[in-house]
Motif scaffolding. Structure first.
Motif, PDB file in Angstrom:
ATOM      1  N   SER A 136     -14.811 -25.961  26.041  1.00 44.73           N
ATOM      2  CA  SER A 136     -13.376 -25.986  25.724  1.00 44.73           C
ATOM      3  C   SER A 136     -13.086 -25.491  24.302  1.00 44.73           C
ATOM      4  O   SER A 136     -11.923 -25.460  23.885  1.00 44.73           O
ATOM      5  N   GLU A 137     -14.145 -25.100  23.576  1.00 44.99           N
ATOM      6  CA  GLU A 137     -14.017 -24.618  22.199  1.00 44.99           C
ATOM      7  C   GLU A 137     -13.287 -25.636  21.322  1.00 44.99           C
ATOM      8  O   GLU A 137     -12.329 -25.320  20.611  1.00 44.99           O
ATOM      9  N   THR A 138     -13.742 -26.888  21.407  1.00 46.92           N
ATOM     10  CA  THR A 138     -13.186 -27.970  20.608  1.00 46.92           C
ATOM     11  C   THR A 138     -14.316 -28.713  19.907  1.00 46.92           C
ATOM     12  O   THR A 138     -15.491 -28.535  20.247  1.00 46.92           O
ATOM     13  N   ARG A 139     -13.959 -29.538  18.949  1.00 47.31           N
ATOM     14  CA  ARG A 139     -14.912 -30.394  18.248  1.00 47.31           C
ATOM     15  C   ARG A 139     -14.252 -31.731  17.972  1.00 47.31           C
ATOM     16  O   ARG A 139     -13.040 -31.816  17.810  1.00 47.31           O
ATOM     17  N   VAL A 140     -15.067 -32.771  17.893  1.00 45.84           N
ATOM     18  CA  VAL A 140     -14.594 -34.083  17.462  1.00 45.84           C
ATOM     19  C   VAL A 140     -15.007 -34.227  16.006  1.00 45.84           C
ATOM     20  O   VAL A 140     -16.179 -34.088  15.667  1.00 45.84           O
ATOM     21  N   ILE A 141     -14.014 -34.466  15.162  1.00 51.21           N
ATOM     22  CA  ILE A 141     -14.260 -34.513  13.721  1.00 51.21           C
ATOM     23  C   ILE A 141     -13.909 -35.889  13.152  1.00 51.21           C
ATOM     24  O   ILE A 141     -13.136 -36.636  13.736  1.00 51.21           O
ATOM     25  N   ASN A 142     -14.476 -36.171  11.983  1.00 45.93           N
ATOM     26  CA  ASN A 142     -14.088 -37.337  11.203  1.00 45.93           C
ATOM     27  C   ASN A 142     -12.819 -36.937  10.459  1.00 45.93           C
ATOM     28  O   ASN A 142     -12.853 -36.037   9.609  1.00 45.93           O
ATOM     29  N   ILE A 143     -11.709 -37.576  10.765  1.00 49.76           N
ATOM     30  CA  ILE A 143     -10.405 -37.147  10.240  1.00 49.76           C
ATOM     31  C   ILE A 143     -10.333 -37.206   8.718  1.00 49.76           C
ATOM     32  O   ILE A 143      -9.920 -36.242   8.077  1.00 49.76           O
ATOM     33  N   LYS A 144     -10.710 -38.320   8.128  1.00 49.75           N
ATOM     34  CA  LYS A 144     -10.567 -38.477   6.674  1.00 49.75           C
ATOM     35  C   LYS A 144     -11.393 -37.438   5.920  1.00 49.75           C
ATOM     36  O   LYS A 144     -10.908 -36.807   4.990  1.00 49.75           O
ATOM     37  N   ASN A 145     -12.646 -37.256   6.320  1.00 42.25           N
ATOM     38  CA  ASN A 145     -13.497 -36.276   5.648  1.00 42.25           C
ATOM     39  C   ASN A 145     -12.940 -34.865   5.799  1.00 42.25           C
ATOM     40  O   ASN A 145     -12.927 -34.087   4.847  1.00 42.25           O
ATOM     41  N   TYR A 146     -12.483 -34.534   6.998  1.00 42.51           N
ATOM     42  CA  TYR A 146     -11.939 -33.204   7.272  1.00 42.51           C
ATOM     43  C   TYR A 146     -10.698 -32.940   6.421  1.00 42.51           C
ATOM     44  O   TYR A 146     -10.586 -31.905   5.762  1.00 42.51           O
ATOM     45  N   GLN A 147      -9.762 -33.884   6.433  1.00 46.08           N
ATOM     46  CA  GLN A 147      -8.519 -33.695   5.680  1.00 46.08           C
ATOM     47  C   GLN A 147      -8.780 -33.611   4.177  1.00 46.08           C
ATOM     48  O   GLN A 147      -8.159 -32.810   3.484  1.00 46.08           O
ATOM     49  N   THR A 148      -9.708 -34.426   3.697  1.00 45.18           N
ATOM     50  CA  THR A 148     -10.058 -34.383   2.273  1.00 45.18           C
ATOM     51  C   THR A 148     -10.630 -33.027   1.899  1.00 45.18           C
ATOM     52  O   THR A 148     -10.249 -32.433   0.879  1.00 45.18           O
ATOM     53  N   GLU A 149     -11.546 -32.527   2.713  1.00 41.39           N
ATOM     54  CA  GLU A 149     -12.158 -31.230   2.404  1.00 41.39           C
ATOM     55  C   GLU A 149     -11.141 -30.096   2.473  1.00 41.39           C
ATOM     56  O   GLU A 149     -11.147 -29.200   1.618  1.00 41.39           O
ATOM     57  N   ILE A 150     -10.257 -30.117   3.449  1.00 41.40           N
ATOM     58  CA  ILE A 150      -9.204 -29.096   3.551  1.00 41.40           C
ATOM     59  C   ILE A 150      -8.308 -29.158   2.318  1.00 41.40           C
ATOM     60  O   ILE A 150      -7.957 -28.124   1.732  1.00 41.40           O
ATOM     61  N   GLN A 151      -7.932 -30.349   1.878  1.00 38.73           N
ATOM     62  CA  GLN A 151      -7.068 -30.505   0.713  1.00 38.73           C
ATOM     63  C   GLN A 151      -7.757 -29.990  -0.546  1.00 38.73           C
ATOM     64  O   GLN A 151      -7.144 -29.281  -1.346  1.00 38.73           O
ATOM     65  N   VAL A 152      -9.019 -30.325  -0.733  1.00 37.46           N
ATOM     66  CA  VAL A 152      -9.755 -29.872  -1.915  1.00 37.46           C
ATOM     67  C   VAL A 152      -9.844 -28.350  -1.938  1.00 37.46           C
ATOM     68  O   VAL A 152      -9.600 -27.716  -2.969  1.00 37.46           O
ATOM     69  N   LYS A 153     -10.179 -27.754  -0.797  1.00 39.54           N
ATOM     70  CA  LYS A 153     -10.278 -26.291  -0.737  1.00 39.54           C
ATOM     71  C   LYS A 153      -8.917 -25.645  -1.029  1.00 39.54           C
ATOM     72  O   LYS A 153      -8.848 -24.621  -1.701  1.00 39.54           O
ATOM     73  N   SER A 154      -7.849 -26.248  -0.537  1.00 40.67           N
ATOM     74  CA  SER A 154      -6.507 -25.720  -0.775  1.00 40.67           C
ATOM     75  C   SER A 154      -6.152 -25.809  -2.259  1.00 40.67           C
ATOM     76  O   SER A 154      -5.591 -24.865  -2.828  1.00 40.67           O
ATOM     77  N   GLU A 155      -6.489 -26.929  -2.893  1.00 40.81           N
ATOM     78  CA  GLU A 155      -6.199 -27.091  -4.315  1.00 40.81           C
ATOM     79  C   GLU A 155      -7.002 -26.105  -5.159  1.00 40.81           C
ATOM     80  O   GLU A 155      -6.490 -25.563  -6.147  1.00 40.81           O
TER      81      GLU A 155
END
Length: 165
Positions: A136-155
């Motif tokens: 299905s081309e999906t993944r189960v992720i840890n939400i907090k870690n994922y959101q933190t990493e996305i935010q850091v990369k964006s900053e």
């Protein structure tokens, strides 16, 4: 785009968390099926409609069919309408997303739900990704870690843009 794919893969839920999700969701499904059986038996007593009798007292093929139907329906409804989460995923802080980091489409959730009934799908997690994730081309992720990493990369990207300007 490649950076997002790496973030998704890096923040995948561990096998232990995935096992816990499976175990907790199965408990929820058993409770739901038990309650539906009680309701079906009651409705059969009241209405004498054979369907309600067969729901909880049918032969093994019927039980296999209705069990798989409820299994697929549970995962489809939960993951499609609760933002990629089931009861267990709320407890463990995980979520289903597409491999590109976006919300899964209804079609992807249908594929995930249906491929779960493939025999030995649960054992497919001994590899890198389980079949229902891969197909299905999906993944189960840890939400907090994922959101933190996305935010850091964006900053960091925003900092780089400010320096250039």
């Amino acid at each position: 785009m490649k950076r997002i794919l790496n973030v998704v893969e890096y923040n995948k839920a561990s096998s232990g968390v995935r096992l816990a999700n499976n175990f907790l969701d199965l408990i929820i499904l058993y409770i739901i099926n038990y309650l539906l059986s009680i309701v079906s038996n009651f409705l059969y007593e009241v209405t004498s409609i054979e369907f309600f009798y067969f729901y909880s007292n049918g032969n093994i093929l019927w039980q296999l069919f209705i069990g798989n139907f409820n299994y697929c329906l549970y995962y489809f409804l939960m993951e499609n309408y609760l933002d990629g989460r089931t009861v267990a995923k709320y407890i463990t802080g995980t979520k289903v997303i597409s491999t590109d980091g976006t919300k899964p489409t209804t079609q992807q959730i249908i594929y995930r739900s249906l491929t779960r009934i493939v025999p030995f799908d649960g054992l497919s997690f001994l590899g890198v990704n389980g079949w229902h994730d891969k197909w299905s081309e999906t993944r189960v992720i840890n939400i907090k870690n994922y959101q933190t990493e996305i935010q850091v990369k964006s900053e960091i990207e925003d900092l780089g843009k400010k320096e250039i300007a």
